[in-house]
Design a protein around this motif. Structure first.
Motif, PDB file in Angstrom:
ATOM      1  N   SER A  35     -13.837   3.536  -5.884  1.00 23.11           N
ATOM      2  CA  SER A  35     -13.545   4.700  -6.711  1.00 23.11           C
ATOM      3  C   SER A  35     -13.880   4.471  -8.182  1.00 23.11           C
TER       4      SER A  35
ATOM      5  N   PRO B 132      -1.487   2.323 -13.751  1.00 22.77           N
ATOM      6  CA  PRO B 132      -1.692   3.720 -13.371  1.00 22.77           C
ATOM      7  C   PRO B 132      -2.291   4.510 -14.541  1.00 22.77           C
TER       8      PRO B 132
ATOM      9  N   ARG C  93     -10.163  11.098  -8.533  1.00 24.43           N
ATOM     10  CA  ARG C  93      -9.170  11.717  -7.660  1.00 24.43           C
ATOM     11  C   ARG C  93      -8.419  10.663  -6.865  1.00 24.43           C
ATOM     12  N   GLU C  94      -9.125   9.620  -6.414  1.00 21.57           N
ATOM     13  CA  GLU C  94      -8.482   8.565  -5.646  1.00 21.57           C
ATOM     14  C   GLU C  94      -7.590   7.696  -6.533  1.00 21.57           C
ATOM     15  N   SER C  95      -8.090   7.316  -7.702  1.00 20.72           N
ATOM     16  CA  SER C  95      -7.326   6.385  -8.547  1.00 20.72           C
ATOM     17  C   SER C  95      -6.074   7.028  -9.126  1.00 20.72           C
ATOM     18  N   LEU C  96      -6.054   8.355  -9.235  1.00 20.51           N
ATOM     19  CA  LEU C  96      -4.857   9.030  -9.743  1.00 20.51           C
ATOM     20  C   LEU C  96      -3.679   8.888  -8.789  1.00 20.51           C
ATOM     21  N   GLN C  97      -3.949   8.447  -7.560  1.00 23.43           N
ATOM     22  CA  GLN C  97      -2.864   8.234  -6.604  1.00 23.43           C
ATOM     23  C   GLN C  97      -2.101   6.936  -6.864  1.00 23.43           C
TER      24      GLN C  97
ATOM     25  N   GLY D 276       0.543   3.898  -3.129  1.00 16.09           N
ATOM     26  CA  GLY D 276       0.006   5.226  -2.923  1.00 16.09           C
ATOM     27  C   GLY D 276      -1.424   5.249  -2.440  1.00 16.09           C
ATOM     28  N   LEU D 277      -2.007   4.079  -2.230  1.00 14.92           N
ATOM     29  CA  LEU D 277      -3.368   3.972  -1.688  1.00 14.92           C
ATOM     30  C   LEU D 277      -3.538   2.586  -1.090  1.00 14.92           C
TER      31      LEU D 277
ATOM     32  N   SER E  63       0.831  -1.210   0.000  1.00 14.83           N
ATOM     33  CA  SER E  63       0.000   0.000   0.000  1.00 14.83           C
ATOM     34  C   SER E  63       0.861   1.253   0.000  1.00 14.83           C
TER      35      SER E  63
ATOM     36  N   ARG F 119       0.379   4.427  -8.043  1.00 13.23           N
ATOM     37  CA  ARG F 119       1.730   4.645  -8.569  1.00 13.23           C
ATOM     38  C   ARG F 119       2.349   3.398  -9.186  1.00 13.23           C
TER      39      ARG F 119
END
Length: 678
Positions: free
Chosen positions: A561, A518, A501-505, A404-405, A400, A507
């Motif tokens: 998300s 990604p 916004r969440e999925s753009l995290q 990045g999430l 995790s 990496r």
């Protein structure tokens, strides 16, 4: 992968030089290892003069100078030879360096050792950039422009016997003739197992009238071995404190070469074609484009023929993951998966750096969402060994942090992998002055006129080449010589998801039952379904729904998300994968089916029958297909194997793995099975 690879154990002295803890010996002279290499190996083999004297001849194959070495060690000898090659060799010639090492050093140890010579800095960096993350027993190929390095991890004798077509002396012939031997490795008094009679015998089989050899040692076992193998030896001054060393010239002329009948047991022979260097490659997907590039880099003029547009079929997805399924089992498929992945990582690494549009080396996490999968991954790590850098096992928390999430589970993380746009990759591979591309030409006739292969389409256009390579996935079976191949198309669909916004995290790339990369330009590629027996390529809401269901494997953060999109509103793409019954690709020369069945008919009565006639092949015809969903991982090594076969070079795979990919394996299997049914 039945047991972890063996790596050399080192001590470092006060001068920063490595010493083998296992053999109690130095890797090079404490005085100046580079000067020692130049004296012992470069000058004694007269390489400055021989390199400079090479000259390309118009209309002839590129001259190739081959150096064979025992004991790769720190790679210092290779870098010294490469440096000399850059200084004196003319343009248009190639250096082939083949080295066998039983106990390889890791990348960091090599980096530390070679830091002693800043003048080799750029060459050292190039070597380290491609040096494999995993070095278990096997063959590893690296390319540096006109210079190639083939690193064989094995005992010296067994390693060089991989460069013969068979282990049986009655049937084997060499895949290369060494121009020069570097007999390195630890001293005979420290490592007598290497300097045994069998080593010198296999050297003789891989040598020719112009072959020279040099070694730092003047021990009796070395002198006797070289003489027995047909070398005339001369004692010359050694380097530094060593009073004497040996240089040698092979004197036995007319080396025995296996006859056609003797090669019958070798199902993977040297190439047989008219000798020109014009190739036709049918298919501009990953297999065809990699094949074209591998041949072009060897000086071939390549005409690529594509029925549609470049990367328009199974290679047309916008994002694909570089990864491969590993296993602790000592079986053919996982062994090839491992070799292909290691080669692909080294192959793509410089491309990722040079071409931004290619994708991203972000790392790939193979998640373990069940106890069974977690145990299997633990077995894989035990088989690979802790010293390798290819993969590491992460907990859910560690994964995790990297991703990045929050993720639902940990797994195996491959830091050298990532995602690739296959369409961009194919375009990059075809950007070479030796490659011409013709799209929108559906080849309906392919015939050999006794000298050349001629391909023509329905519009009457015609192209010709000395060899032809069929690399058009399941369409390959439309050509009569390949109609017998058990190729199976399997439909797969990917879904395009607008990023949140969440999925753009995110990496790193994730894979479990499905895969997720990604975001690229604020869009994710989620896939992929397996629809056996379906022939319709229009994307369906049902398959989008199946893909969305796989988001749950990754954890609530991504499932919540991205999982709320209505399947019927999503865009996507469907295409066919081309698979085989054993899930291995089909790579190599194409057998003459009727003649093959006649020659191998005795196996239908007795599976152990001795075949006394040569394997019949269609002259100059090759195939590269059946990569399934592993095209990104498989096709670089498959193309290297095919180009090495066509050019009669040492293969980048062991003899056993090369045979496992051979197109005639299914013909052979069916003949033997017919005996079992009696």
């Amino acid at each position: 992968m039945s047991e972890p690879p063996s790596h050399s154990s080192l001590h470092w002295d006060e001068q920063g030089q490595p010493l083998s803890a296992s053999f109690g010996d130095v890797y090079f002279s404490r005085h100046d290892g580079l000067a020692e290499t130049r004296h012992v190996f470069l000058e004694a083999n007269q390489l400055p003069e021989r390199f400079a004297a090479l000259a390309p001849v118009h209309g002839q194959p590129e001259p190739i100078f081959t150096i064979a070495e025992t004991g790769f060690g720190t790679g210092l000898n290779f870098l010294a030879a490469w440096q000399l090659w850059r200084q004196v060799a003319p343009v248009g010639v190639r250096l082939q360096f083949i080295s066998v090492e039983k106990y390889p050093l890791g990348r960091e140890d090599i980096k530390r050792a070679l830091s002693l010579w800043p003048e080799l800095g750029d060459l050292t960096q190039a070597l380290l950039a491609q040096y494999p993350d995993y070095l278990g027993p096997g063959i590893y190929r690296m390319h540096f422009g006109p210079v190639s390095l083939t690193l064989i991890i094995d005992d010296a004798v067994a390693g060089f016997e991989q460069c013969l077509t068979s282990t049986d002396a009655r049937w084997r012939s060499p895949r290369f003739r060494a121009d020069a031997w570097f007999l390195d490795g630890f001293a005979p008094s420290k490592n007598p197992e290497m300097w045994r009679e069998e080593l010198f015998a296999v050297m003789a089989e891989l040598s020719g009238p112009a072959t020279t050899a040099a070694t730092f040692s003047s021990a009796g076992i070395v002198k006797r071995g070289l003489k027995a193998a047909g070398f005339a030896i001369v004692k010359v001054p050694g380097y530094g404190r060593k009073r004497e060393m040996l240089r040698a010239q092979w004197q036995v002329s007319g080396a025995p070469t296996a006859s056609a009948a003797q090669r019958a047991l070798d199902i993977h022979p040297r190439a047989t074609h008219s000798g020109g260097k014009h190739a036709l490659v049918i298919g501009a997907g990953l297999a065809g484009c990699h094949t074209a590039r591998s041949l072009a880099l060897r000086g071939w003029q390549v005409q690529v023929l594509e029925r549609d547009t470049v990367a328009s079929q199974g290679s047309g997805n916008p994002q694909g993951l570089l990864y491969s399924k590993l296993s602790h089992r000592a079986e053919t498929l996982p062994a090839f998966n491992l070799q292909a992945l290691v080669y692909a990582q080294g192959y793509y690494a410089p491309l990722w750096q040079e071409y931004r549009e290619l994708g991203e080396a972000c790392g790939v996490l193979q998640m373990a969402t069940s106890e069974d999968k977690a145990r299997a991954q633990q077995d894989v790590m035990a088989a690979l060994g802790e010293s390798q850098q290819l993969v590491r096992r992460l907990s859910a928390e560690q994964a995790s942090d990297l991703a990045g999430l929050p993720l639902a589970a940990g797994g195996l993380f491959f830091p050298g992998c990532g995602w690739i746009d296959p369409r961009a990759l194919c375009r990059i591979l075809l950007e070479h002055p030796n490659i011409q591309v013709q799209t929108h030409c559906a080849i309906d006739q392919l015939a050999f006129d006794g000298h050349n292969w001629r391909a023509s389409d329905s519009e009457g256009r015609e192209w010709q080449g000395d060899v032809a390579v069929i690399a058009c996935a399941h369409f390959s079976g439309q050509f009569a010589p390949l109609a017998h191949l058990p190729l199976k198309p399997i439909r797969g669909q990917v879904s395009y998801l607008p990023a949140t916004r969440e999925s753009l995290q995110l990496r790193i790339a994730l894979c479990e039952r499905g895969y997720l990369a990604p975001a690229r330009e604020r869009r994710h590629c989620l896939g992929a379904t397996f629809n056996l027996g379906e022939t319709e390529l229009t994307p369906t809401a049902r398959d989008h729904s199946d893909n969305l269901a796989h988001l749950g494997d990754f954890g609530p953060a991504l499932a919540d998300s991205l999982g709320s999109y209505p399947p019927q509103a999503l865009e996507g793409r469907a295409a066919f994968r081309c698979t085989t019954p054993d899930y291995l690709p089909i790579v190599g020369p194409v057998a003459d089916v009727d003649a093959f069945k006649e020659v191998y008919a005795p196996l239908a009565r007795n599976a152990r029958a001795q075949i006394t006639a040569s394997t019949p092949y269609v002259p100059g015809l090759y195939v590269n297909t059946g990569h399934g969903s592993r095209g990104l991982a498989y096709t670089p090594l498959a193309a290297e194997l095919l180009a090495s076969t066509i050019n009669a070079e040492p293969l980048p795979l062991t003899r056993e793995l090369a045979k496992a990919l051979h197109p005639a394996r299914f013909l052979l299997r069916d003949i033997i099975r017919s005996n079992a049914k009696r």
